[in-house]
Design a protein around this motif. Structure first.
Motif, PDB file in Angstrom:
ATOM      1  N   THR A  66      -0.712   0.583  -2.912  1.00  0.00           N
ATOM      2  CA  THR A  66      -2.068   1.127  -2.804  1.00  0.00           C
ATOM      3  C   THR A  66      -2.331   1.682  -1.409  1.00  0.00           C
ATOM      4  O   THR A  66      -1.679   1.304  -0.430  1.00  0.00           O
ATOM      5  CB  THR A  66      -3.125   0.052  -3.112  1.00  0.00           C
ATOM      6  OG1 THR A  66      -3.160  -0.891  -2.030  1.00  0.00           O
ATOM      7  CG2 THR A  66      -2.815  -0.669  -4.420  1.00  0.00           C
ATOM      8  N   SER A  67      -3.319   2.550  -1.316  1.00  0.00           N
ATOM      9  CA  SER A  67      -3.661   3.174  -0.029  1.00  0.00           C
ATOM     10  C   SER A  67      -4.078   2.132   1.001  1.00  0.00           C
ATOM     11  O   SER A  67      -3.698   2.217   2.172  1.00  0.00           O
ATOM     12  CB  SER A  67      -4.790   4.191  -0.231  1.00  0.00           C
ATOM     13  OG  SER A  67      -4.359   5.247  -1.055  1.00  0.00           O
ATOM     14  N   ARG A  68      -4.865   1.144   0.585  1.00  0.00           N
ATOM     15  CA  ARG A  68      -5.308   0.111   1.530  1.00  0.00           C
ATOM     16  C   ARG A  68      -4.134  -0.717   2.036  1.00  0.00           C
ATOM     17  O   ARG A  68      -4.043  -1.023   3.225  1.00  0.00           O
ATOM     18  CB  ARG A  68      -6.350  -0.794   0.863  1.00  0.00           C
ATOM     19  CG  ARG A  68      -7.694  -0.129   0.647  1.00  0.00           C
ATOM     20  CD  ARG A  68      -8.715  -1.096   0.076  1.00  0.00           C
ATOM     21  NE  ARG A  68     -10.008  -0.442  -0.106  1.00  0.00           N
ATOM     22  CZ  ARG A  68     -11.092  -1.051  -0.580  1.00  0.00           C
ATOM     23  NH1 ARG A  68     -11.028  -2.338  -0.913  1.00  0.00           N
ATOM     24  NH2 ARG A  68     -12.223  -0.394  -0.716  1.00  0.00           N
ATOM     25  N   GLU A  69      -3.240  -1.079   1.139  1.00  0.00           N
ATOM     26  CA  GLU A  69      -2.065  -1.847   1.549  1.00  0.00           C
ATOM     27  C   GLU A  69      -1.172  -1.023   2.473  1.00  0.00           C
ATOM     28  O   GLU A  69      -0.650  -1.539   3.464  1.00  0.00           O
ATOM     29  CB  GLU A  69      -1.279  -2.293   0.309  1.00  0.00           C
ATOM     30  CG  GLU A  69      -1.987  -3.327  -0.545  1.00  0.00           C
ATOM     31  CD  GLU A  69      -1.296  -3.534  -1.875  1.00  0.00           C
ATOM     32  OE1 GLU A  69      -0.629  -2.575  -2.360  1.00  0.00           O
ATOM     33  OE2 GLU A  69      -1.418  -4.634  -2.453  1.00  0.00           O
ATOM     34  N   ARG A  70      -0.991   0.270   2.145  1.00  0.00           N
ATOM     35  CA  ARG A  70      -0.163   1.130   2.999  1.00  0.00           C
ATOM     36  C   ARG A  70      -0.780   1.285   4.373  1.00  0.00           C
ATOM     37  O   ARG A  70      -0.068   1.303   5.388  1.00  0.00           O
ATOM     38  CB  ARG A  70       0.050   2.499   2.337  1.00  0.00           C
ATOM     39  CG  ARG A  70       0.957   2.455   1.124  1.00  0.00           C
ATOM     40  CD  ARG A  70       1.433   3.832   0.720  1.00  0.00           C
ATOM     41  NE  ARG A  70       0.342   4.710   0.335  1.00  0.00           N
ATOM     42  CZ  ARG A  70      -0.143   4.809  -0.899  1.00  0.00           C
ATOM     43  NH1 ARG A  70       0.353   4.047  -1.867  1.00  0.00           N
ATOM     44  NH2 ARG A  70      -1.119   5.657  -1.174  1.00  0.00           N
TER      45      ARG A  70
END
Length: 221
Positions: A91-95
């Protein structure tokens, strides 16, 4: 994508170490082209290498006829071209979190302690070795205090910096811990970092990327 991979590397370069880990995690074969950063004043300053990288730094990854520079950009290129296993989360947040951890090392800790900074302090400002070592330990300590805080008690932190699989954050962290040990820092001060390093070093991909296992490492007597 069957073109040959060639990595311009120095055995003790943290930035090259990161890329070696990433290539190993992808299971990619590559040829190491040693660039000795100390011999003859530094082989990176030779005109033929400066043509390869105008920054006169390692690493450079050659994929076929194309040249790629900057370790984090190389790691992301490798992750895009060979997406499995991934070096970034889903996910974008995790990345974003993983990239932030990687850049904490690559952009904030490492540049203050790398060879060209140490050479400038020594040759231009005549800073003695003990004071240079204090400088290195100070900035690693500052960075690791922040890194430990960002890892500790965060729900995404697990066996590795983010979950159960190594990411570019781990690729950056392990070489920096290697440097911390070189300069006498006690990793017990950062138990989460130390535990993740231990988990990483249980994997052959990390062990095989270690400085003392590189073809240009000094031979042990």
């Amino acid at each position: 994508m069957n073109e040959e991979l060639r990595l311009y590397s120095y055995w003790r370069s943290s930035a090259a170490y990161r890329v070696r880990i990433g290539l190993n995690l992808k299971g990619l074969a590559y040829e190491t082209v040693p660039v000795h950063l100390l011999r003859d004043g530094g082989e990176q300053f030779a005109p033929e290498y400066a043509a390869t990288n105008p920054q006169k730094l390692v690493p450079v990854l050659q994929h076929g006829q194309r040249l790629f520079r900057q370790s984090l950009a190389i790691l992301e290129y490798v992750d895009e071209v060979w997406p499995s296993p991934p070096l970034l989360p889903a996910t974008s947040r995790e990345r974003q979190r993983v990239r932030a951890l990687a850049q904490l090392v690559a952009a904030d800790i490492h540049p203050l302690n790398n060879l060209r900074v140490m050479r400038f302090l020594e040759q231009d400002w005549n800073v003695p070795q003990p004071e240079r070592d204090v400088w290195i330990r100070h900035w690693i300590t500052e960075g690791f205090n922040a890194f430990e805080s960002l890892l500790r008690d965060h729900p995404a932190t697990d066996t590795f910096c983010d979950g159960h699989m190594p990411t570019i954050a781990d690729c950056c962290l392990v070489p920096q811990v290697y440097n911390a040990r070189r300069f006498g820092l006690d990793m017990a001060r950062w138990p989460t970092i130390a535990a993740i390093e231990q988990a990483c070093l249980e994997l052959p991909e990390f062990r095989d990327a270690a400085p003392d296992r590189q073809p240009d490492a000094p031979q042990q007597s």
